[in-house]
Write an enzyme that holds these catalytic residues in place. Sequence first.
Site, PDB file in Angstrom:
ATOM      1  N   HIS A   1       8.274  -0.001 -10.419  1.00  0.00           N
ATOM      2  CA  HIS A   1       7.015  -0.352  -9.757  1.00  0.00           C
ATOM      3  C   HIS A   1       5.852   0.140 -10.587  1.00  0.00           C
ATOM      4  O   HIS A   1       5.984   1.095 -11.346  1.00  0.00           O
ATOM      5  CB  HIS A   1       6.949   0.263  -8.350  1.00  0.00           C
ATOM      6  CG  HIS A   1       7.158   1.749  -8.331  1.00  0.00           C
ATOM      7  ND1 HIS A   1       8.407   2.319  -8.455  1.00  0.00           N
ATOM      8  CD2 HIS A   1       6.288   2.778  -8.267  1.00  0.00           C
ATOM      9  CE1 HIS A   1       8.293   3.634  -8.444  1.00  0.00           C
ATOM     10  NE2 HIS A   1       7.007   3.949  -8.333  1.00  0.00           N
TER      11      HIS A   1
ATOM     12  N   HIS B   1       1.879   1.442 -10.318  1.00  0.00           N
ATOM     13  CA  HIS B   1       0.834   1.957  -9.429  1.00  0.00           C
ATOM     14  C   HIS B   1      -0.526   1.416  -9.869  1.00  0.00           C
ATOM     15  O   HIS B   1      -0.828   1.415 -11.069  1.00  0.00           O
ATOM     16  CB  HIS B   1       0.727   3.484  -9.523  1.00  0.00           C
ATOM     17  CG  HIS B   1       1.936   4.246  -9.090  1.00  0.00           C
ATOM     18  ND1 HIS B   1       2.007   4.895  -7.876  1.00  0.00           N
ATOM     19  CD2 HIS B   1       3.120   4.483  -9.696  1.00  0.00           C
ATOM     20  CE1 HIS B   1       3.175   5.509  -7.775  1.00  0.00           C
ATOM     21  NE2 HIS B   1       3.868   5.274  -8.866  1.00  0.00           N
TER      22      HIS B   1
ATOM     23  N   VAL C   1      10.982   7.019  -6.862  1.00  0.00           N
ATOM     24  CA  VAL C   1      11.709   5.861  -6.335  1.00  0.00           C
ATOM     25  C   VAL C   1      12.230   5.072  -7.530  1.00  0.00           C
ATOM     26  O   VAL C   1      11.446   4.599  -8.370  1.00  0.00           O
ATOM     27  CB  VAL C   1      10.806   4.971  -5.454  1.00  0.00           C
ATOM     28  CG1 VAL C   1      11.577   3.740  -4.986  1.00  0.00           C
ATOM     29  CG2 VAL C   1      10.283   5.754  -4.242  1.00  0.00           C
TER      30      VAL C   1
ATOM     31  N   ASN D   1       5.447   5.474 -13.762  1.00  0.00           N
ATOM     32  CA  ASN D   1       6.190   6.712 -13.972  1.00  0.00           C
ATOM     33  C   ASN D   1       7.634   6.350 -14.291  1.00  0.00           C
ATOM     34  O   ASN D   1       8.258   5.582 -13.554  1.00  0.00           O
ATOM     35  CB  ASN D   1       6.135   7.587 -12.715  1.00  0.00           C
ATOM     36  CG  ASN D   1       4.721   8.056 -12.407  1.00  0.00           C
ATOM     37  OD1 ASN D   1       3.960   8.377 -13.310  1.00  0.00           O
ATOM     38  ND2 ASN D   1       4.366   8.075 -11.126  1.00  0.00           N
TER      39      ASN D   1
ATOM     40  N   ARG E   1       0.859  -1.200   0.000  1.00  0.00           N
ATOM     41  CA  ARG E   1       0.000   0.000   0.000  1.00  0.00           C
ATOM     42  C   ARG E   1       0.885   1.237   0.000  1.00  0.00           C
ATOM     43  O   ARG E   1       1.844   1.321   0.767  1.00  0.00           O
ATOM     44  CB  ARG E   1      -0.908   0.007   1.232  1.00  0.00           C
ATOM     45  CG  ARG E   1      -2.075  -0.905   1.062  1.00  0.00           C
ATOM     46  CD  ARG E   1      -3.293  -0.526   1.890  1.00  0.00           C
ATOM     47  NE  ARG E   1      -4.184  -1.674   1.925  1.00  0.00           N
ATOM     48  CZ  ARG E   1      -5.027  -2.008   0.957  1.00  0.00           C
ATOM     49  NH1 ARG E   1      -5.144  -1.261  -0.122  1.00  0.00           N
ATOM     50  NH2 ARG E   1      -5.770  -3.096   1.062  1.00  0.00           N
ATOM     51  N   ASP E   2       0.560   2.176  -0.881  1.00  0.00           N
ATOM     52  CA  ASP E   2       1.361   3.397  -0.976  1.00  0.00           C
ATOM     53  C   ASP E   2       1.237   4.201   0.314  1.00  0.00           C
ATOM     54  O   ASP E   2       0.148   4.349   0.871  1.00  0.00           O
ATOM     55  CB  ASP E   2       0.911   4.239  -2.182  1.00  0.00           C
ATOM     56  CG  ASP E   2       1.959   5.254  -2.586  1.00  0.00           C
ATOM     57  OD1 ASP E   2       2.570   5.084  -3.658  1.00  0.00           O
ATOM     58  OD2 ASP E   2       2.191   6.221  -1.822  1.00  0.00           O
ATOM     59  N   ILE E   3       2.353   4.726   0.793  1.00  0.00           N
ATOM     60  CA  ILE E   3       2.390   5.469   2.061  1.00  0.00           C
ATOM     61  C   ILE E   3       1.687   6.828   1.925  1.00  0.00           C
ATOM     62  O   ILE E   3       1.255   7.402   2.931  1.00  0.00           O
ATOM     63  CB  ILE E   3       3.860   5.638   2.517  1.00  0.00           C
ATOM     64  CG1 ILE E   3       3.957   5.824   4.025  1.00  0.00           C
ATOM     65  CG2 ILE E   3       4.566   6.741   1.764  1.00  0.00           C
ATOM     66  CD1 ILE E   3       5.369   5.729   4.569  1.00  0.00           C
TER      67      ILE E   3
HETATM   68  P1  5GP Z   1       6.964   7.146  -8.172  1.00  0.00           P
HETATM   69  O1  5GP Z   1       6.836   8.604  -7.842  1.00  0.00           O
HETATM   70  O2  5GP Z   1       8.417   6.726  -8.199  1.00  0.00           O
HETATM   71  O3  5GP Z   1       6.198   6.716  -9.390  1.00  0.00           O
HETATM   72  O4  5GP Z   1       6.248   6.374  -6.996  1.00  0.00           O
HETATM   73  C1  5GP Z   1       6.843   6.146  -5.756  1.00  0.00           C
HETATM   74  C2  5GP Z   1       5.735   5.894  -4.779  1.00  0.00           C
HETATM   75  O5  5GP Z   1       6.276   5.292  -3.622  1.00  0.00           O
HETATM   76  C3  5GP Z   1       5.033   7.176  -4.321  1.00  0.00           C
HETATM   77  O6  5GP Z   1       3.655   7.089  -4.622  1.00  0.00           O
HETATM   78  C4  5GP Z   1       5.306   7.232  -2.815  1.00  0.00           C
HETATM   79  O7  5GP Z   1       4.215   7.714  -2.070  1.00  0.00           O
HETATM   80  C5  5GP Z   1       5.623   5.779  -2.486  1.00  0.00           C
HETATM   81  N1  5GP Z   1       6.539   5.611  -1.377  1.00  0.00           N
HETATM   82  C6  5GP Z   1       7.710   6.277  -1.153  1.00  0.00           C
HETATM   83  N2  5GP Z   1       8.306   5.828  -0.037  1.00  0.00           N
HETATM   84  C7  5GP Z   1       7.495   4.862   0.472  1.00  0.00           C
HETATM   85  C8  5GP Z   1       7.582   4.027   1.625  1.00  0.00           C
HETATM   86  O8  5GP Z   1       8.520   4.090   2.434  1.00  0.00           O
HETATM   87  N3  5GP Z   1       6.566   3.157   1.819  1.00  0.00           N
HETATM   88  C9  5GP Z   1       5.501   3.057   0.955  1.00  0.00           C
HETATM   89  N4  5GP Z   1       4.558   2.160   1.235  1.00  0.00           N
HETATM   90  N5  5GP Z   1       5.395   3.819  -0.160  1.00  0.00           N
HETATM   91  C10 5GP Z   1       6.376   4.711  -0.381  1.00  0.00           C
END
Ligand code: 5GP
Length: 115
Positions: free
Chosen positions: A101, A103, A97, A88, A30-32
């Site tokens: 991954h 979403h 990150v 992304n 689950r996204d934080i």
């Molecule tokens: P991006 O921006 O790289 O497409 O997505 C990275 C996602 O990872 C973001 O939606 C962010 O909220 C999530 N995220 C970043 N750090 C953590 C974490 O420590 N735990 C969880 N569960 N999600 C995280």
Amino acid sequence: MEEHCIFCQIIAGQRPGEIIHQDDRLIVLRDINPQAPTHVLIIPREHMESLNDAAQSDEALLGYMLRTAAKVANQEGLAENGYRVVINTGPQAGQSVYHLHLHVLGGRPMRWPPG
Ligand code: 5GP
Ligand code: ZN
């Protein structure tokens, strides 16, 4: 595992995370900072920076990630109303990150085009 990678740390159990499903190839987290009522991440166990690094040998894994997204969306009750699957890639797309991954977002209406 990449020592400084947040997702590698969660996969290794070195950092907390709400993992709702896992198997030998991926975890579902689950996204934080959820951007929709349901916001989960499909994360391969193998560290790969982004979609740019996916090779021909990763094609089965990529397909499995997409099928898992559909399965999780169904489990979360999103199959009928719909959901969005996003990868992304790179700075202009807002990747934050650098561990590949996917979403899965749902539970509210989505706009198009995305911002
Ligand atoms: P991006 O921006 O790289 O497409 O997505 C990275 C996602 O990872 C973001 O939606 C962010 O909220 C999530 N995220 C970043 N750090 C953590 C974490 O420590 N735990 C969880 N569960 N999600 C995280
Ligand atoms: Zn990683």
